[in-house]
Design a protein around this motif. Structure first.
Motif, short mmCIF file in Angstrom:
data_model
loop_
_atom_site.label_atom_id
_atom_site.label_comp_id
_atom_site.label_asym_id
_atom_site.label_seq_id
_atom_site.Cartn_x
_atom_site.Cartn_y
_atom_site.Cartn_z
N UNK A 276 -8.30 6.62 2.20
CA UNK A 276 -7.68 5.42 2.78
C UNK A 276 -8.51 4.19 2.42
N UNK A 277 -7.78 3.07 2.22
CA UNK A 277 -8.41 1.81 1.87
C UNK A 277 -7.84 0.72 2.76
N UNK A 278 -8.74 -0.20 3.13
CA UNK A 278 -8.32 -1.35 3.95
C UNK A 278 -8.63 -2.64 3.22
N UNK A 279 -7.72 -3.58 3.34
CA UNK A 279 -7.91 -4.92 2.79
C UNK A 279 -9.13 -5.56 3.45
N UNK A 280 -10.08 -6.02 2.64
CA UNK A 280 -11.23 -6.72 3.19
C UNK A 280 -10.78 -8.04 3.81
N UNK A 281 -11.11 -8.21 5.08
CA UNK A 281 -10.71 -9.43 5.79
C UNK A 281 -9.26 -9.46 6.21
N UNK A 282 -8.58 -8.31 6.18
CA UNK A 282 -7.17 -8.29 6.55
C UNK A 282 -6.76 -6.95 7.12
N UNK A 283 -5.50 -6.82 7.53
CA UNK A 283 -5.05 -5.62 8.23
C UNK A 283 -4.37 -4.58 7.37
N UNK A 284 -4.11 -4.87 6.10
CA UNK A 284 -3.30 -3.95 5.29
C UNK A 284 -4.09 -2.71 4.92
N UNK A 285 -3.43 -1.56 5.02
CA UNK A 285 -4.05 -0.27 4.73
C UNK A 285 -3.11 0.54 3.84
N UNK A 286 -3.70 1.27 2.89
CA UNK A 286 -2.93 2.26 2.15
C UNK A 286 -3.82 3.46 1.89
N UNK A 287 -3.22 4.55 1.45
CA UNK A 287 -3.96 5.75 1.14
C UNK A 287 -3.57 6.24 -0.25
N UNK B 62 -9.84 -3.97 -1.69
CA UNK B 62 -9.60 -2.93 -0.70
C UNK B 62 -10.80 -1.99 -0.70
N UNK B 63 -11.40 -1.82 0.47
CA UNK B 63 -12.59 -0.98 0.61
C UNK B 63 -12.22 0.34 1.28
N UNK B 64 -12.93 1.43 0.92
CA UNK B 64 -12.65 2.70 1.60
C UNK B 64 -12.74 2.55 3.11
N UNK B 65 -11.76 3.12 3.79
CA UNK B 65 -11.73 3.07 5.25
C UNK B 65 -12.36 4.36 5.75
N UNK B 66 -13.61 4.26 6.16
CA UNK B 66 -14.38 5.43 6.55
C UNK B 66 -14.07 5.78 7.99
N UNK B 67 -13.80 7.06 8.24
CA UNK B 67 -13.54 7.51 9.60
C UNK B 67 -14.76 7.21 10.47
N UNK B 68 -14.51 6.71 11.69
CA UNK B 68 -15.61 6.39 12.59
C UNK B 68 -15.35 6.97 13.97
#
Length: 518
Positions: free
Chosen positions: A351-362, A419-425
């Motif tokens: 998964x990736x998230x837009x840096x500085x924004x809400x958009x996500x894709x995988x 878009x940066x990897x969205x790491x599970x937290x």
């Protein structure tokens, strides 16, 4: 002049091989060269229960291919002085409120209006698209929007609402139904006798195929409850769509100038050129200009594309949602032009998230190939552009390319993004538990749960929706389809982006849907 290779038919048939078995829905396809049909074949059944094969006269939903017919009718009315594409929407539709920027008919026809897609809006308002609803309900849903997703003309997001409004304007000006205007101006003069607007799934019509969706190991018929307009409600046959494709080349209705306008890609406010024109998708695939449109509805997929400089065309209509019509049409073109299938670029799964924004894709693996998963669902990636990938379905104008640091560079409607990897937290910064409202739209939301997961309870005068939410990041949550769990390879319906006073819903089709804590 390019000619099809000797094994062309065999190789095209192989693309549809999975639909050649018993008790399978299927598709019908035709290929043209210089306006002459050089290949056609049918695969699978129009009706599994009755064991009826698909044929050239089988009537099947073409979905969003309807949009090109709607735009042509609008251009015909403009040529007669009955409207202008520079008109503001409210000049013709008084039920539409004026928001922060003017919206014109051009914005509607090019998907650059900033209006939310009404199918997505219905979901957020608690009204399933599978539940019966009428056109007045659609009007009410569209008119509730209280903020535009962006300044019209600055970006593109796919919006069926825009073409619903255009079909409303056609009916209002002509004093007739969309079907009557369509028959009088287009399908009648062209002899497209089996092409029309089918208002609802489930209506009786001779030679109409059953439409199927795949669930687990079985096929089911799954119809929508909404009433369709010119955004995606038309049905047609292979023979009729070949007539239509030829009319785009050698017009008998409409004019060459109209079709040139439809095929001219939009230019955003930042000067970048998009890939959507007026009711037609434009592209350059492997150096060749391609113009056309696809369609995707419950139980149906379609694609019609012309490689206009090579006088080569493909038409595909399927009565199921498993035929990747966009991809298959381009594989047929690759076979014809003697190209191998384009090699996928290396995009790391995750998964990736837009840096500085809400958009996500995988990025996920599907049939061994990197594919694109977002709130709009799973779709293939078009690798026919050197060094980049583009999602096949035109939810928006997005181009992706990998970076050495593991991030993905993106270009959204001509604007660079990362878009940066969205790491599970371990969860969000805080629980979203509480009560929220959007007063302008009469929506109330109650959320319960902790900083990792919860339940989203929405109530409105249109319905109710109870869906799980899962923390995606410190300030971001996934809103899931009711009754589902979050896992890799499964889509989410939207994201909830935490704001100072509440949260904002964003998806492929709606942006900036704001709720305030009470």
């Amino acid at each position: 002049m390019i000619k099809a290779p000797a094994d062309f038919a065999k190789r095209v048939d192989a693309l549809f091989s999975e639909f050649s078995g018993p008790e399978m829905p299927g598709a019908i396809v035709a290929v043209t060269e210089n306006g002459r049909e050089i290949f056609a074949n049918a695969y699978g059944l129009a009706n599994i229960n009755e064991d009826v094969p698909i044929g050239r006269k089988t009537i099947i939903r073409i979905g969003s291919q309807s949009k090109q017919f709607t735009v042509l009718l609008i251009l015909m009315l403009e040529a007669e002085g009955k409207l202008s594409l520079q008109d503001e929407v409210q000049k013709h539709l008084t039920y539409m409120p004026r928001l922060e920027y003017p919206v014109t008919l051009t914005h509607l026809a090019s998907n650059t209006s900033g209006y939310w897609d009404h199918l997505e809006s219905m979901f957020v308002c608690g009204l399933s698209i599978f539940a019966p609803s009428d056109r007045q309900t659609v009007r009410d849903v569209i008119a509730r929007q209280d903020v535009l997703s962006y300044k019209p003309g600055s970006a593109m997001t796919y919006s069926n609402a825009g073409f619903f409004m255009l079909s409303e304007i056609i009916e209002q000006i002509e004093g007739a139904t969309f079907n009557e205007v369509l028959r009088k101006r287009i399908t009648g003069p062209l002899g497209m006798c089996d092409t029309s607007l089918l208002l609802r799934d489930g209506l009786a019509m001779k030679h109409l195929a059953a439409h199927y969706t795949k669930q687990a190991d079985s096929w089911i018929q799954l119809g929508w409850g909404i009433e369709f307009g010119g955004e995606g409600g038309m049905v047609s046959t292979l023979d009729d769509m070949l007539v239509w494709q030829q009319n785009l080349i050698d017009p008998k209705v409409g004019t060459p100038e109209m079709y040139e306008r439809m095929a001219t890609p939009c230019v955003f406010d930042n000067g970048a050129t998009g890939f959507y024109g007026l009711g037609l998708r434009t592209d350059v695939y492997r150096g060749r200009r391609a113009v056309g449109h696809g369609g995707w509805v419950a139980g149906g997929r379609s694609e019609s594309v012309r490689f206009i400089d090579d006088e080569f065309g493909v038409v595909i209509i399927a009565n199921n949602d498993q035929v990747a019509t966009f991809e298959v049409a381009r594989r047929i073109a690759d076979i014809y032009f003697g190209n191998s299938e384009p090699a996928p670029i290396e995009l790391a799964f995750g998964r990736y998230r837009q840096e500085g924004g809400p958009d996500v894709f995988e990025i996920v693996g599907y049939n061994g190939v990197p594919s694109f998963l977002s709130s709009g669902g799973l779709q293939g990636l078009d690798f026919g552009h050197q060094g980049v990938a583009r999602p096949e379905y035109p939810t928006t104008d997005l181009v992706l390319s990998p970076r050495p640091d593991g991030k993905i560079d993106g270009t959204f409607c001509g604007t660079p993004r990362v878009y940066a990897p969205l790491v599970a937290n371990d969860g969000a910064g805080a629980s979203l538990a509480g009560r929220y409202v959007n007063k302008a739209q009469g929506l109330e939301v109650e959320i319960d749960g902790d900083a990792q997961r919860g339940m989203f309870h929405l109530r409105s005068d249109l319905g109710a929706m109870n869906a799980p939410i899962i923390a995606a990041d410190r300030d971001l949550w996934f809103l899931l389809q009711p009754g589902t769990e979050m896992s890799p390879g499964l889509p989410w319906k939207a994201t909830l982006s935490v704001t100072a006073g509440g949260f904002e819903i964003n998806s492929d089709f709606v942006k900036k849907w704001r709720f305030t804590r009470v």
